[in-house]
Design an enzyme around this catalytic site. Structure first.
Site, mmCIF file in Angstrom:
data_model
loop_
_atom_site.group_PDB
_atom_site.id
_atom_site.type_symbol
_atom_site.label_atom_id
_atom_site.label_comp_id
_atom_site.label_asym_id
_atom_site.label_seq_id
_atom_site.Cartn_x
_atom_site.Cartn_y
_atom_site.Cartn_z
ATOM 1 N N GLN A 116 0.225 6.389 -6.238
ATOM 2 C CA GLN A 116 1.169 6.761 -7.302
ATOM 3 C C GLN A 116 0.611 6.510 -8.691
ATOM 4 O OE1 GLN A 116 3.936 8.418 -6.864
ATOM 5 N NE2 GLN A 116 3.998 8.270 -4.645
ATOM 6 N N ASP A 147 -3.623 0.326 -3.441
ATOM 7 C CA ASP A 147 -3.101 1.640 -3.087
ATOM 8 C C ASP A 147 -2.724 2.337 -4.396
ATOM 9 O OD1 ASP A 147 -1.507 3.788 -2.506
ATOM 10 O OD2 ASP A 147 -0.195 2.733 -1.093
ATOM 11 N N HIS A 202 4.323 0.960 0.671
ATOM 12 C CA HIS A 202 4.507 2.175 1.485
ATOM 13 C C HIS A 202 3.969 1.867 2.879
ATOM 14 C CE1 HIS A 202 3.487 6.296 2.820
ATOM 15 N NE2 HIS A 202 4.271 6.751 1.862
ATOM 16 N N CYS A 259 9.296 6.096 3.270
ATOM 17 C CA CYS A 259 8.195 5.431 3.977
ATOM 18 C C CYS A 259 8.075 3.972 3.552
ATOM 19 C CB CYS A 259 6.865 6.150 3.780
ATOM 20 S SG CYS A 259 6.854 7.796 4.452
ATOM 21 N N LYS A 313 -1.038 14.540 -4.839
ATOM 22 C CA LYS A 313 -0.016 14.027 -5.763
ATOM 23 C C LYS A 313 -0.453 14.199 -7.217
ATOM 24 C CE LYS A 313 1.411 10.453 -2.489
ATOM 25 N NZ LYS A 313 2.727 10.844 -1.964
#
Ligand code: PMP
Length: 425
Positions: free
Chosen positions: A219, A216, A139, A382, A242
């Site tokens: 998600q 990261d 991303h 993104c 999220k």
């Protein structure tokens, strides 16, 4: 534990111990609202999740009963707000596998978390000739900060490429992560391809080469059990919004020795120990990284989001998404002309399912689906370099969460069939 939550959870799991999706749906007020005359089918969870009433109520309750600034007041409300805020730090530390509370920093989201490391650890440690390794599926939030850092320092940005089915191609990994590598920045789960990456293997190799690893987790943290110690990460970032929580709240976890060693990112109130006109000393971690007034209401409401997920059980959430992603992928593949990007095996991926139609632009698909009450995302997500690698200008993406069921997938498939008829395909 609050007894209200325990009662909710028993019901949420249903009699069979499985997640009771109808009960879960009932907790999300927004899902009761028709969109364009249809039942809302929300399949844009990789962008942001919806919020259960427990989280919404917590925001209202905070402003009604405890609103005050934290850490600085000695009055009752200030103490109430401070202890609620600090309890969420303890809760978040437990949620990610029982880390030291002082290693949990509240930020505004994954983007700010990663920028914090690029601007502090990065500027302190990266020199010309060093190498930073990312992957082709990152991303922009885990790409642009490293691109800028390498441009500013003269370091080289290298990347791990992808296999045709959207997994990391690790065949030549020893040529990419080398003694020159200082940092490896990798997504735990891709927001476009859904791929779950073998971050622990990558971290092990990076550490052998003397590099540190930033994961990261934007998600991954919402969708699967995450034990940060097992990921091998040195820094791990994720966003509350999220995972049922409010916008404007994120977590940056870092190894304490590293956090103690690096300078603060934002400076000002709260992050200092002592200030004179000619010198300043920093507060201890995590406060050194939390300058100014944070999103107090958001952090406090995030507590309820974490509880909601824990009561369902992250293992159950993962199982639900494996089952539902498998169903969605099979049903999408029934349609002529649909291509799915990323692994097809639901055990290798999460529920962010990107697809393209040979004849219809993703934006047209998204607009048509919206007219049927179905929210998906279309665009570059993104991840423009990834789109270029895949040879796509954009993809359509349906992304799943705890309140989605087969009925939602069937509605998506019926509307996609209708889209094809509408465009004469
Ligand atoms: N990384 C990934 C993989 C993401 O999916 C996102 C959000 N789409 C981000 C980073 C950025 O998160 P935020 O906008 O909450 O900072």
């Amino acid at each position: 534990m609050n007894p209200d939550i325990r009662n909710d959870a028993t019901a949420l799991k249903g009699r069979s111990g499985q997640m009771d999706i109808d009960r879960i749906k009932a907790d999300f007020p927004i899902l009761k609202q028709p969109v364009n005359g249809h039942r809302l089918v929300y399949l844009d969870n990789a962008a942001t999740s919806q919020k259960p009433k427990q989280v919404i109520d917590a925001i209202v309750k905070y402003y009604n009963e405890s609103n005050a600034n934290i850490h600085r007041g000695l009055h009752t409300l200030a103490e109430k707000a401070t202890s609620a805020y600090e309890n969420v730090r303890v809760h978040a530390a437990r949620f990610i596998g029982g880390v030291d509370n002082s290693e949990v920093i509240f930020t505004s989201g994954t983007t700010e978390s990663i920028n914090t490391i690029a601007r502090t650890w990065g500027e302190k440690n990266i020199r010309s000739g060093d190498e930073i390794v990312i992957t082709e599926m990152e991303h922009h939030a885990n790409l642009v900060p490293w691109l800028v850092l390498s441009q500013n320092t003269g370091a080289t940005l290298r990347r791990i490429s992808l296999t045709p089915d959207g997994q990391l191609d690790l065949t030549n990994i020893n040529d990419i992560i080398t003694a020159r590598t200082r940092l490896v920045a990798v997504a735990h789960m891709s927001n476009v391809l859904g791929t779950i990456n073998p971050v622990a293997d990558i971290a092990e190799l990076a550490h052998r080469r003397g590099a540190i690893v930033l994961v990261d987790g934007a998600q991954a943290a919402p969708h699967m059990p995450v034990d940060i110690k097992q990921t091998g990460a040195d820094f791990y970032a994720f966003s509350a919004h999220k995972m049922l929580g409010p916008t404007g709240v994120g977590v940056l976890w870092g190894r304490k020795t590293l956090l103690e060693d690096i300078p603060p990112f934002t400076t000002g109130g709260e992050m200092i120990r002592e200030v004179r006109f000619d010198r300043v000393t920093w507060n201890d971690v995590p406060h050194k990284f939390e300058a100014g007034t944070p999103n107090i209401a958001g952090v406090i409401a995030f507590d309820r989001a974490l509880s909601y997920l824990e009561e369902l059980g992250m293992e159950n959430i993962r199982s639900h998404e494996i089952e539902l992603s498998g169903y969605a992928i099979n049903r999408l593949l029934e349609l002529d002309g649909i291509e799915i990007q990323g692994p097809l095996d639901p055990h290798l991926r999460g529920g962010a399912i990107s697809f393209t139609d040979a004849k219809i632009h993703p934006h047209d698909i998204s607009t048509f689906l919206d007219s049927r009450g179905i929210a998906i995302r279309a665009g570059h997500h993104c991840a423009q370099p990834l789109m270029r690698t895949m040879g796509k200008v954009a993809t359509a993406r349906a992304s799943l969460y705890i309140y989605n069921d087969r009925m939602d997938i069937d509605a998506l498939i019926d509307a996609l069939k209708e889209t094809r008829r509408y465009f004469g395909v």
